[in-house]
Design a protein around this motif. Structure first.
Motif, PDB file in Angstrom:
ATOM      1  N   ALA A 164      56.330  31.914 -45.480  1.00  0.00           N
ATOM      2  CA  ALA A 164      57.758  31.946 -46.062  1.00  0.00           C
ATOM      3  C   ALA A 164      58.464  30.560 -45.490  1.00  0.00           C
ATOM      4  O   ALA A 164      59.066  29.879 -46.375  1.00  0.00           O
ATOM      5  CB  ALA A 164      58.507  33.131 -45.929  1.00  0.00           C
ATOM      6  N   GLN A 165      58.359  30.375 -44.259  1.00  0.00           N
ATOM      7  CA  GLN A 165      59.002  29.501 -43.568  1.00  0.00           C
ATOM      8  C   GLN A 165      58.043  28.060 -44.014  1.00  0.00           C
ATOM      9  O   GLN A 165      58.767  27.046 -44.175  1.00  0.00           O
ATOM     10  CB  GLN A 165      58.746  29.439 -42.091  1.00  0.00           C
ATOM     11  CG  GLN A 165      59.712  30.580 -41.388  1.00  0.00           C
ATOM     12  CD  GLN A 165      59.459  31.050 -40.174  1.00  0.00           C
ATOM     13  OE1 GLN A 165      58.327  30.846 -39.470  1.00  0.00           O
ATOM     14  NE2 GLN A 165      60.468  31.205 -39.365  1.00  0.00           N
ATOM     15  N   ILE A 166      56.835  27.872 -44.077  1.00  0.00           N
ATOM     16  CA  ILE A 166      56.074  26.779 -44.528  1.00  0.00           C
ATOM     17  C   ILE A 166      56.419  26.422 -45.910  1.00  0.00           C
ATOM     18  O   ILE A 166      56.642  25.308 -46.108  1.00  0.00           O
ATOM     19  CB  ILE A 166      54.622  27.007 -44.169  1.00  0.00           C
ATOM     20  CG1 ILE A 166      54.320  27.204 -42.744  1.00  0.00           C
ATOM     21  CG2 ILE A 166      53.835  25.858 -44.787  1.00  0.00           C
ATOM     22  CD1 ILE A 166      52.774  27.602 -42.644  1.00  0.00           C
ATOM     23  N   PHE A 167      56.410  27.600 -46.663  1.00  0.00           N
ATOM     24  CA  PHE A 167      56.822  27.249 -48.184  1.00  0.00           C
ATOM     25  C   PHE A 167      58.312  26.579 -48.189  1.00  0.00           C
ATOM     26  O   PHE A 167      58.528  25.633 -48.904  1.00  0.00           O
ATOM     27  CB  PHE A 167      56.768  28.834 -48.940  1.00  0.00           C
ATOM     28  CG  PHE A 167      57.157  28.613 -50.220  1.00  0.00           C
ATOM     29  CD1 PHE A 167      56.231  28.048 -51.222  1.00  0.00           C
ATOM     30  CD2 PHE A 167      58.389  28.814 -50.686  1.00  0.00           C
ATOM     31  CE1 PHE A 167      56.555  27.969 -52.552  1.00  0.00           C
ATOM     32  CE2 PHE A 167      58.648  28.890 -52.024  1.00  0.00           C
ATOM     33  CZ  PHE A 167      57.754  28.447 -53.025  1.00  0.00           C
ATOM     34  N   ARG A 168      59.192  27.324 -47.611  1.00  0.00           N
ATOM     35  CA  ARG A 168      60.323  26.566 -47.540  1.00  0.00           C
ATOM     36  C   ARG A 168      60.460  25.089 -47.155  1.00  0.00           C
ATOM     37  O   ARG A 168      61.139  24.126 -47.735  1.00  0.00           O
ATOM     38  CB  ARG A 168      61.463  27.326 -46.730  1.00  0.00           C
ATOM     39  CG  ARG A 168      61.823  28.711 -47.250  1.00  0.00           C
ATOM     40  CD  ARG A 168      63.117  29.291 -46.919  1.00  0.00           C
ATOM     41  NE  ARG A 168      62.710  29.764 -45.432  1.00  0.00           N
ATOM     42  CZ  ARG A 168      62.494  30.906 -45.040  1.00  0.00           C
ATOM     43  NH1 ARG A 168      62.308  31.720 -46.015  1.00  0.00           N
ATOM     44  NH2 ARG A 168      62.021  31.121 -43.827  1.00  0.00           N
ATOM     45  N   GLU A 169      59.752  24.940 -46.272  1.00  0.00           N
ATOM     46  CA  GLU A 169      59.711  23.327 -45.829  1.00  0.00           C
ATOM     47  C   GLU A 169      58.992  22.584 -46.759  1.00  0.00           C
ATOM     48  O   GLU A 169      59.459  21.392 -46.816  1.00  0.00           O
ATOM     49  CB  GLU A 169      58.915  23.398 -44.229  1.00  0.00           C
ATOM     50  CG  GLU A 169      58.841  22.093 -43.656  1.00  0.00           C
ATOM     51  CD  GLU A 169      57.957  21.892 -42.553  1.00  0.00           C
ATOM     52  OE1 GLU A 169      57.247  21.119 -42.138  1.00  0.00           O
ATOM     53  OE2 GLU A 169      57.662  23.056 -41.736  1.00  0.00           O
ATOM     54  N   VAL A 170      57.901  22.747 -47.284  1.00  0.00           N
ATOM     55  CA  VAL A 170      56.921  21.865 -47.829  1.00  0.00           C
ATOM     56  C   VAL A 170      57.831  21.646 -49.325  1.00  0.00           C
ATOM     57  O   VAL A 170      57.124  20.568 -49.772  1.00  0.00           O
ATOM     58  CB  VAL A 170      55.610  22.202 -48.076  1.00  0.00           C
ATOM     59  CG1 VAL A 170      55.197  22.621 -46.665  1.00  0.00           C
ATOM     60  CG2 VAL A 170      55.353  23.402 -48.934  1.00  0.00           C
TER      61      VAL A 170
END
Length: 293
Positions: free
Chosen positions: A285-291
């Motif tokens: 979820a954190q990676i998703f929000r970042e990319v």
């Protein structure tokens, strides 16, 4: 191995897919995630040949996918696609027969699969009498009953309770372990993160990130650590190379270069007992929000 390369799709002047490319490897589960309208379903339909692209290629084991190849695909659309007036067991067996199985083998495949999916006692029930969650399980059975080499599922966990999620996840893992290339989309990022070997993130019709879980974590990871000690860690705020995110007595979460983090650990050990020192990894979820920013 299913491979998409440079796939584009236009609706009039609007480009909905732009240079989409990724690989779904044999024997691996690939999670395909993105927000509503990101291009997941369009990409899947192009891979299946249901929708034509405006450019790019779809290959199976290095050669362009043919209609005959696609007979070895299994597909579960997000929309319900079963005949509501048919009985569950008969319907799934009928789909197996469409793929060339004998009546006896089709029936055996259907009954074994439905039993594995928790529908063994509902074989004689009409599709329309099933709950939405059980209809979803039957839909998954429809995609699997002919033992496909490539499996593409659009939101297979939608509408399932936690126990059903575990059952379906186990079935997909079994198919991958048997050598199938499995691609599925889902908005349930925690399930994707736990289940998948590989991840593909799409936003605005373009691939923003793709790789194994370890590769994505390494590419998008900030060196972050959690420490728990018997001593007060207030002194952490005095170290210029440390960014303290959480601090409460002997508990802290902080960002720092690994070399600096080792010095923090050494100082903490010299001051008191260290109960835990754990590197933290970003969630999907954190990676998703970042990319997708």
């Amino acid at each position: 191995m299913l491979q998409l390369t440079g796939v584009t799709k236009n609706y009039g002047s609007r480009r909905v897919l732009d240079d989409v490319g990724f690989t779904v490897a044999d024997g691996r589960l690939t999670g395909f995630v993105g927000g509503n309208g990101a291009g997941k379903t369009t990409t899947m339909r192009i891979a299946l040949g249901v929708l034509a692209s405006n450019g790019g290629s779809v290959q199976l084991n290095g050669t362009p996918v043919t209609p005959e190849d696609r007979r070895r695909f299994g597909y579960m659309p997000e929309e319900r696609g079963l005949y509501p007036k048919m009985k569950v067991g008969e319907h799934i067996a009928y789909l197996a027969r469409l793929h060339g199985y004998s009546k006896a083998q089709a029936t055996a495949n259907a009954e074994a699969l439905l039993e594995r999916l928790g529908l063994g006692e509902r074989l004689g029930d009409l599709i329309e009498t099933l709950s939405l969650g059980n209809q979803q399980r039957a839909q998954i059975a429809a995609a699997l009953v002919h033992d496909p080499e490539v499996l593409i599922l659009d939101e297979p966990f939608s509408g399932l309770d936690p126990l059903a999620v575990e059952v379906v996840a186990g079935v997909l893992q079994e198919r991958a372990a048997a050598g199938a290339a499995v691609l599925f989309s889902s908005h349930q990022l925690d399930v994707v993160e736990r289940l998948c070997d590989d991840l593909v993130i799409i936003a605005g019709g373009t691939i923003r990130a793709a790789g194994t879980r370890a590769e994505l974590r390494a590419a998008h990871s900030v060196p972050r650590f959690e420490i728990s000690t018997t001593d007060d860690l207030g002194w952490l705020r005095e170290i210029d190379e440390v960014t303290v995110l959480e601090l409460a007595g002997g508990q802290a979460v902080f960002d720092a270069d690994p070399a600096v983090a080792r010095r923090v650990l050494q100082r903490a050990a010299a001051s008191g007992e260290v109960d835990a020192f754990i590197p933290q990894h970003p969630t999907l979820a954190q990676i998703f929000r970042e990319v997708i920013r």
